[in-house]
Motif scaffolding. Structure first.
Motif, PDB file in Angstrom:
ATOM      1  N   GLU A  47       0.812  -1.218   0.000  1.00 61.14           N
ATOM      2  CA  GLU A  47       0.000   0.000   0.000  1.00 61.14           C
ATOM      3  C   GLU A  47       0.846   1.268   0.000  1.00 61.14           C
ATOM      4  OE1 GLU A  47      -4.166  -0.812   2.321  1.00 61.14           O
ATOM      5  OE2 GLU A  47      -2.353  -0.558   3.492  1.00 61.14           O
ATOM      6  N   HIS A  48       0.294   2.264  -0.644  1.00 60.75           N
ATOM      7  CA  HIS A  48       0.929   3.577  -0.582  1.00 60.75           C
ATOM      8  C   HIS A  48       0.864   4.097   0.861  1.00 60.75           C
ATOM      9  CE1 HIS A  48       0.846   8.061  -0.829  1.00 60.75           C
ATOM     10  NE2 HIS A  48       1.951   7.772  -1.499  1.00 60.75           N
ATOM     11  N   GLY A  49       1.958   4.692   1.281  1.00 59.27           N
ATOM     12  CA  GLY A  49       1.987   5.191   2.652  1.00 59.27           C
ATOM     13  C   GLY A  49       2.446   4.135   3.639  1.00 59.27           C
ATOM     14  N   TRP A  50       2.474   2.903   3.169  1.00 61.06           N
ATOM     15  CA  TRP A  50       2.983   1.822   4.028  1.00 61.06           C
ATOM     16  C   TRP A  50       4.249   1.229   3.393  1.00 61.06           C
ATOM     17  CZ3 TRP A  50       3.771  -3.529   3.648  1.00 61.06           C
ATOM     18  CH2 TRP A  50       4.022  -4.181   4.873  1.00 61.06           C
ATOM     19  N   ALA A  51       4.123   0.805   2.150  1.00 62.32           N
ATOM     20  CA  ALA A  51       5.253   0.181   1.478  1.00 62.32           C
ATOM     21  C   ALA A  51       6.052   1.182   0.657  1.00 62.32           C
ATOM     22  CB  ALA A  51       4.768  -0.943   0.583  1.00 62.32           C
ATOM     23  N   TYR A  52       5.367   2.211   0.142  1.00 63.18           N
ATOM     24  CA  TYR A  52       6.085   3.204  -0.651  1.00 63.18           C
ATOM     25  C   TYR A  52       5.460   4.573  -0.430  1.00 63.18           C
ATOM     26  CZ  TYR A  52       2.255   3.084  -4.064  1.00 63.18           C
ATOM     27  OH  TYR A  52       1.044   3.163  -4.659  1.00 63.18           O
ATOM     28  N   GLY A  53       6.084   5.575  -1.025  1.00 62.43           N
ATOM     29  CA  GLY A  53       5.619   6.943  -0.786  1.00 62.43           C
ATOM     30  C   GLY A  53       6.402   7.576   0.345  1.00 62.43           C
ATOM     31  N   HIS A  54       6.075   8.825   0.653  1.00 64.69           N
ATOM     32  CA  HIS A  54       6.844   9.579   1.658  1.00 64.69           C
ATOM     33  C   HIS A  54       6.882   8.904   3.002  1.00 64.69           C
ATOM     34  CE1 HIS A  54       8.244  12.968  -0.448  1.00 64.69           C
ATOM     35  NE2 HIS A  54       7.042  13.375  -0.850  1.00 64.69           N
ATOM     36  N   THR A  55       5.737   8.394   3.411  1.00 59.65           N
ATOM     37  CA  THR A  55       5.679   7.793   4.747  1.00 59.65           C
ATOM     38  C   THR A  55       5.772   6.275   4.672  1.00 59.65           C
ATOM     39  OG1 THR A  55       3.288   7.810   4.569  1.00 59.65           O
ATOM     40  CG2 THR A  55       4.306   9.679   5.689  1.00 59.65           C
ATOM     41  N   GLY A  56       5.919   5.741   3.462  1.00 60.80           N
ATOM     42  CA  GLY A  56       5.916   4.284   3.330  1.00 60.80           C
ATOM     43  C   GLY A  56       7.294   3.690   3.512  1.00 60.80           C
ATOM     44  N   LYS A  57       7.668   3.448   4.762  1.00 63.91           N
ATOM     45  CA  LYS A  57       9.017   2.951   5.039  1.00 63.91           C
ATOM     46  C   LYS A  57       8.989   1.580   5.716  1.00 63.91           C
ATOM     47  CE  LYS A  57      10.718   6.905   3.676  1.00 63.91           C
ATOM     48  NZ  LYS A  57      10.844   6.983   2.218  1.00 63.91           N
ATOM     49  N   ALA A  58       7.849   0.919   5.686  1.00 62.43           N
ATOM     50  CA  ALA A  58       7.706  -0.318   6.461  1.00 62.43           C
ATOM     51  C   ALA A  58       8.650  -1.416   5.964  1.00 62.43           C
ATOM     52  CB  ALA A  58       6.263  -0.800   6.404  1.00 62.43           C
ATOM     53  N   LEU A  59       9.020  -1.360   4.680  1.00 60.23           N
ATOM     54  CA  LEU A  59       9.815  -2.459   4.131  1.00 60.23           C
ATOM     55  C   LEU A  59      11.282  -2.079   3.960  1.00 60.23           C
ATOM     56  CD1 LEU A  59       7.262  -3.630   1.435  1.00 60.23           C
ATOM     57  CD2 LEU A  59       7.656  -4.600   3.700  1.00 60.23           C
ATOM     58  N   LYS A  60      11.623  -0.905   4.434  1.00 62.20           N
ATOM     59  CA  LYS A  60      12.962  -0.362   4.192  1.00 62.20           C
ATOM     60  C   LYS A  60      14.047  -1.326   4.693  1.00 62.20           C
ATOM     61  CE  LYS A  60      15.616   3.788   4.513  1.00 62.20           C
ATOM     62  NZ  LYS A  60      15.550   5.194   4.399  1.00 62.20           N
ATOM     63  N   GLY A  61      15.012  -1.585   3.795  1.00 63.80           N
ATOM     64  CA  GLY A  61      16.168  -2.402   4.175  1.00 63.80           C
ATOM     65  C   GLY A  61      15.964  -3.899   4.047  1.00 63.80           C
ATOM     66  N   LYS A  62      14.742  -4.331   3.706  1.00 63.13           N
ATOM     67  CA  LYS A  62      14.507  -5.758   3.562  1.00 63.13           C
ATOM     68  C   LYS A  62      14.995  -6.233   2.189  1.00 63.13           C
ATOM     69  CE  LYS A  62      10.372  -5.586   6.512  1.00 63.13           C
ATOM     70  NZ  LYS A  62      10.931  -6.138   7.755  1.00 63.13           N
ATOM     71  N   THR A  63      15.078  -7.542   2.039  1.00 65.19           N
ATOM     72  CA  THR A  63      15.507  -8.135   0.771  1.00 65.19           C
ATOM     73  C   THR A  63      14.317  -8.817   0.103  1.00 65.19           C
ATOM     74  OG1 THR A  63      17.724  -8.488   1.634  1.00 65.19           O
ATOM     75  CG2 THR A  63      17.073  -9.803  -0.267  1.00 65.19           C
ATOM     76  N   PHE A  64      14.218  -8.647  -1.223  1.00 64.88           N
ATOM     77  CA  PHE A  64      13.062  -9.145  -1.968  1.00 64.88           C
ATOM     78  C   PHE A  64      13.570  -9.956  -3.156  1.00 64.88           C
ATOM     79  CE2 PHE A  64       9.431  -8.342  -4.969  1.00 64.88           C
ATOM     80  CZ  PHE A  64       8.411  -8.804  -4.157  1.00 64.88           C
ATOM     81  N   GLY A  65      12.915 -11.044  -3.501  1.00 64.68           N
ATOM     82  CA  GLY A  65      13.404 -11.834  -4.638  1.00 64.68           C
ATOM     83  C   GLY A  65      12.398 -12.855  -5.134  1.00 64.68           C
ATOM     84  N   ASN A  66      12.768 -13.569  -6.215  1.00 65.83           N
ATOM     85  CA  ASN A  66      11.885 -14.578  -6.792  1.00 65.83           C
ATOM     86  C   ASN A  66      12.546 -15.958  -6.776  1.00 65.83           C
ATOM     87  OD1 ASN A  66      11.420 -11.874  -8.288  1.00 65.83           O
ATOM     88  ND2 ASN A  66       9.544 -13.027  -8.695  1.00 65.83           N
ATOM     89  N   ILE A  67      11.742 -16.972  -6.548  1.00 67.42           N
ATOM     90  CA  ILE A  67      12.162 -18.357  -6.770  1.00 67.42           C
ATOM     91  C   ILE A  67      11.230 -18.880  -7.848  1.00 67.42           C
ATOM     92  CG2 ILE A  67      12.372 -20.655  -5.755  1.00 67.42           C
ATOM     93  CD1 ILE A  67      12.497 -19.183  -2.988  1.00 67.42           C
ATOM     94  N   ILE A  68      11.771 -19.095  -9.072  1.00 70.10           N
ATOM     95  CA  ILE A  68      10.847 -19.420 -10.156  1.00 70.10           C
ATOM     96  C   ILE A  68      11.249 -20.682 -10.908  1.00 70.10           C
ATOM     97  CG2 ILE A  68      10.015 -17.072 -10.540  1.00 70.10           C
ATOM     98  CD1 ILE A  68      12.075 -16.721 -12.706  1.00 70.10           C
ATOM     99  N   SER A  69      10.212 -21.333 -11.437  1.00 74.68           N
ATOM    100  CA  SER A  69      10.438 -22.453 -12.342  1.00 74.68           C
ATOM    101  C   SER A  69      10.055 -21.981 -13.736  1.00 74.68           C
ATOM    102  CB  SER A  69       9.578 -23.647 -11.924  1.00 74.68           C
ATOM    103  OG  SER A  69       8.215 -23.267 -11.889  1.00 74.68           O
ATOM    104  N   VAL A  70      10.942 -22.235 -14.710  1.00 74.99           N
ATOM    105  CA  VAL A  70      10.749 -21.680 -16.040  1.00 74.99           C
ATOM    106  C   VAL A  70      10.729 -22.818 -17.065  1.00 74.99           C
ATOM    107  CG1 VAL A  70      11.671 -20.086 -17.772  1.00 74.99           C
ATOM    108  CG2 VAL A  70      11.961 -19.588 -15.342  1.00 74.99           C
ATOM    109  N   GLY A  71       9.798 -22.749 -18.019  1.00 74.50           N
ATOM    110  CA  GLY A  71       9.670 -23.803 -19.020  1.00 74.50           C
ATOM    111  C   GLY A  71      10.835 -23.837 -19.992  1.00 74.50           C
ATOM    112  N   GLY A  72      11.238 -22.663 -20.487  1.00 70.74           N
ATOM    113  CA  GLY A  72      12.300 -22.595 -21.478  1.00 70.74           C
ATOM    114  C   GLY A  72      13.682 -22.821 -20.855  1.00 70.74           C
ATOM    115  N   SER A  73      14.637 -23.111 -21.737  1.00 65.94           N
ATOM    116  CA  SER A  73      16.004 -23.313 -21.250  1.00 65.94           C
ATOM    117  C   SER A  73      16.655 -21.967 -20.976  1.00 65.94           C
ATOM    118  CB  SER A  73      16.813 -24.061 -22.314  1.00 65.94           C
ATOM    119  OG  SER A  73      16.922 -23.220 -23.462  1.00 65.94           O
TER     120      SER A  73
END
Lengths: 202, 631
Positions: A85-111
């Motif tokens: 949400e804006h104001g929570w995750a992003y925006g001026h006051t959205g600092k709740a996730l600051k400094g955390k690490t984000f990523g994907n674990i994916i399975s892909v059909g193609g080589s």
């Protein structure tokens, strides 16, 4: 010790071959929170408060899902739309996730080759993951390299077991107290973490 | 009147109404004019079917006015009435006083003695509640500013009658001859006691309306005998009229008060629909009697004199009203309607004229002539309003939206009507309410209606398969009718009624099972909800999950199953015309079901998730070297 949250999304796990093995492996790691989105929200009616609380309580957030149509299954988009949400995750006051690490674990059909300039898809897998990387950036998070299982349709049961072993080890390293998350963006794939010298004294 | 002649009279009146009202409506004259015309035709002047008894009938039929005011009161919440106080007292008070004064002066100048002039002024200042309100109602103008102002004035006039009746004996030289008023219990009391009696009567109406009617209606409702309801409603109005007569107040005023007290009652719609037909018939009878009482013979004798008087009086009244309307800031078109509508002389003038005649306040010739004038002016009112509608209103059509907005204010109609507020309907109702949608709720269980009413929910007692009740509940303006009644027969009745008279309503109908659903499909209902299907499938979903299936797959399966089932149901419905075929296809359906169930075990017939990790893709990729497909 870093706390890891796996947000898992698969609309038809019963038909899956890769995640059918990855999921039990991930779940068996102590201290990891496994959040099965389709299981919790079969009507795509996401409980935003619960999800935000989960995010706030973890340091590393990984989206585990099959790579459908160069993207994630529908519920992941729904989750991003509602939870970050804006104001929570992003925006001026959205600092709740600051400094955390984000990523994907994916399975892909193609080589891996098909996901290159010369390949059938014409672009690197990282290009297709750009929306996730930018999402992380907008939310003041660091984007980790993705953990990718390429060419799943040709993989045999034994191959997949090797990947789930790798993933277990990768997650174990990321959990450990003296893990240096700043090394992550330098990698092409999270899988390569295992080729780095171990930072922990196991 | 022996029975034969009573039946004959009824036949004449009803036949006249049935012949002339539709004609008048067709020609665009409106129902009121139709009744008046019918009266003229069957009256002594033309066909002579009815003679002198016309006036008796008029007095009897005046009870229709009482009922009309009861119904107006019941539509009017006390809050609204309080908001109207300025226009009732200000506009109404000024109209009565000024018009009476002007007309009294005119009468004095025309050579009447002073006391007769005063009596005439007061008599002629009143307007005809019955004709004006009925005509405005017919046009749908009651909610307009002019309609509301006219109503305020008429209400004040009804109040003003009380002091007038008190003043008249003082004006008369011969007080003893007072047959109309001698039987009220007020007469021999001192002034303060009279006031107390009047206040007591009003208090009785308010208290009875508040505390007696609801338990009484509850008892009646439990008997489930519908005509008892009608009897109770009639009794209520009649009792009020009797009480008011007893203390010498206007019955119409008392009935209005009674209506206002009951405006918030949950039995409001039921009362309305019970009284409505009686009111309509009696008012019709009243208009016929007015038409019949026009003495054309007398008019022919001195036509200029009478027509001059009618036009003169109406012009004076209209002028006074117009000036008052100006002061009270009515827009020009509304003001014209207001002035024209109220320009006539009211039916109460007949009573007062009879009274002035008996007390020798006025000569017999004057009384006769004025009776003709009053009747003519009443008959002219619908014509004047018609002329306004055709000639004047089109010039001011711009103010139309404002008119509509005003109408909203008076009767709050909800977009949704829920018929049946049991375990099914109440859930829907609560859900809509939670989303800020107000619904008018009708239910036939008096205990439930009571309990819900105590919780502050507006539930009305009544059978939703009745046309009049649906009208009272606002079916003409609502968008959606939710039928959630417990009994299939009742559901079908409501559906038929709604389809026939309110084709604009979206019908959302509860069905108990497949059989009901078939019946509703035959009726052409598009939105049918079998009451247990969602719950049983939800239970099935939970069962699947407990057995280890993925939640998402289980949910999708349930939805697919529901779609499949509804499709089958529609297919069966199409075959159902022939009973035999239905039975055989029911067999087929079981066979089909067996086939489907067998198919479940081999290949999931519910599986629509072909897009996710399809087997075909995998096979294709394994055959070719290049992986050319997305994902």
């Amino acid at each position: 010790m870093a706390k890891i949250l796996i947000n898992f999304a698969h609309p038809a796990l019963e038909k899956s071959r890769v995640h059918a093995q990855l999921v039990p492996a991930v779940k068996s790691i102590p201290g990891i929170t496994f959040n099965d989105l389709y299981e919790n929200y079969p009507d795509l009616d996401i409980n935003v408060q619960r999800e935000q609380k989960l995010l706030a309580n973890h340091d590393i957030i990984l989206l585990q899902h099959p790579f459908y149509w160069y993207s994630a299954p529908a519920i992941v988009k729904q989750w991003i739309d509602l939870v970050l949400e804006h104001g929570w995750a992003y925006g001026h006051t959205g600092k709740a996730l600051k400094g955390k690490t984000f990523g994907n674990i994916i399975s892909v059909g193609g080589s891996e080759h098909s996901y290159s300039k010369e390949g059938h898809h014409g672009h690197d897998i990282h290009d297709f993951l750009l929306p996730f990387r930018q999402t992380a950036k907008l939310c003041n998070m660091q984007y980790a390299a993705p953990f990718v299982v390429f060419g799943v349709h040709k993989k045999e049961f034994e191959d997949i077991r090797e990947y789930s072993r790798q993933l277990t080890e990768v997650l174990g390293r990321m959990q450990s107290a003296d893990f240096d998350a700043s090394a992550l963006p330098g990698l092409a794939y999270l899988n390569q973490l295992l080729q780095l010298p171990a930072q922990t004294q196991q | 009147m022996d029975q034969h002649s009573l039946l004959f009279q009824s036949m004449v009146y009803l036949a006249a109404a049935i012949i002339f009202v539709p004609i008048a409506k067709k020609v665009g004259l409106g129902a009121v004019l139709g009744y008046l015309l019918a009266g003229v035709i069957i009256g002594p002047s033309v066909l002579g079917f009815i003679g002198r008894e016309g006036e008796d009938i008029m007095h009897f039929a005046e009870f229709g006015v009482v009922m009309m005011l009861f119904l107006i009161g019941i539509e009017l919440e006390p809050k609204l009435l309080w908001r109207m106080r300025a226009s009732i007292l200000g506009l109404g008070g000024l109209q009565v006083v000024i018009t009476a004064a002007v007309l009294a002066i005119a009468a004095y100048l025309l050579g009447q003695p002073l006391n007769a002039s005063l009596a005439l002024g007061m008599t002629l200042a009143l307007s005809s509640t019955a004709i004006i309100l009925q005509t405005l109602n017919e046009k749908g103008w009651m909610g307009t500013v002019a309609g509301q102002s006219a109503f305020s004035v008429l209400l004040f006039q009804d109040i003003a009658v009380i002091p007038m009746l008190a003043i008249f004996p003082l004006l008369a030289s011969n007080v003893a001859a007072d047959p109309n008023q001698s039987h009220t219990i007020r007469d021999n009391l001192p002034g303060w006691a009279q006031t107390l009696v009047v206040l007591g009567a009003v208090a009785i109406i308010i208290l009875a309306g508040r505390y007696l009617v609801r338990p009484l209606m509850r008892i009646i409702a439990r008997t489930r005998v519908r005509e008892l309801f009608t009897a109770t409603a009639l009794l209520m109005v009649v009792a009020i009229a009797v009480l008011m007569n007893l203390v010498g107040l206007s019955s119409a005023l008392g009935a209005f008060l009674g209506g206002v007290v009951l405006a918030n009652s949950e039995y409001r719609h039921e009362l309305e629909s019970d009284i409505e037909p009686f009111k309509g018939l009696l008012l019709g009878l009243f208009f016929i009697a007015v038409g019949a009482s026009i003495n054309f013979h007398l008019i022919m004798e001195s036509p200029l004199m009478i027509i001059g008087l009618v036009l003169g009086i109406m012009a004076v009244k209209a002028l006074v009203l117009f000036i008052l309307g100006k002061i009270f800031k009515l827009s020009i078109d509304q003001n014209l309607l207001f002035a024209f509508a109220l320009a006539d002389i009211g039916e109460f003038a007949f009573v007062l004229l009879a009274f002035t005649h008996q007390t020798r306040l006025l000569s017999a010739e004057t009384t006769d002539m004025l009776t003709a004038v009053v009747a003519m002016s009443m008959a002219l009112t619908p014509l004047v309003i018609l002329a306004y509608e055709k000639l004047i209103q089109p010039r001011y059509t711009r103010s139309e939206p404002e008119v509509n907005r005003e109408a909203d204010d008076i009767t709050e109609k909800n977009p949704v009507i829920i018929a049946g507020f049991g375990r099914f309907g109440s859930m829907t109702g609560r859900f809509l309410r939670a989303n800020g949608i107000n619904a008018t709720i009708l239910d036939l269980d008096s205990d439930r209606v009571d309990a819900l009413h105590n919780m502050g929910i507006n539930v009305y007692y009544g059978d939703a398969s009745r046309y009049d009740l649906l009208v009272a509940a606002g079916a003409e303006t609502a968008k959606i009718l939710i039928i959630a009644t417990d009994h299939p027969d009742q559901t079908v009745d409501i559906v038929k009624m709604a389809q026939r008279y309110f084709p604009h309503l979206q019908l959302l109908v509860r069905a108990s099972g497949n059989e009901d659903a078939f019946e509703l499909m035959d009726l052409g209902v598009l939105h049918i909800y079998r009451e247990t299907i969602d719950t049983s499938l939800r239970l099935g979903v939970d069962a699947l999950r407990m057995l280890g299936l993925r939640a998402y797959k289980s949910s999708r399966s349930a939805r697919t199953f529901l779609r499949q089932d509804e499709k089958t149901l529609k297919g069966l419905s199409a075959l159902r015309d022939d009973k035999k075929q239905y039975i055989s296809s029911m067999k087929e359906r079981i066979e089909e079901m067996e086939k489907l169930m067998a198919a479940d075990r081999v290949k999931s017939w519910l599986d629509e998730g072909q897009g996710w990790d399809p087997e075909s893709l995998r096979e294709e990729i394994r055959k070719t070297d290049e992986d050319q497909l997305p994902g």
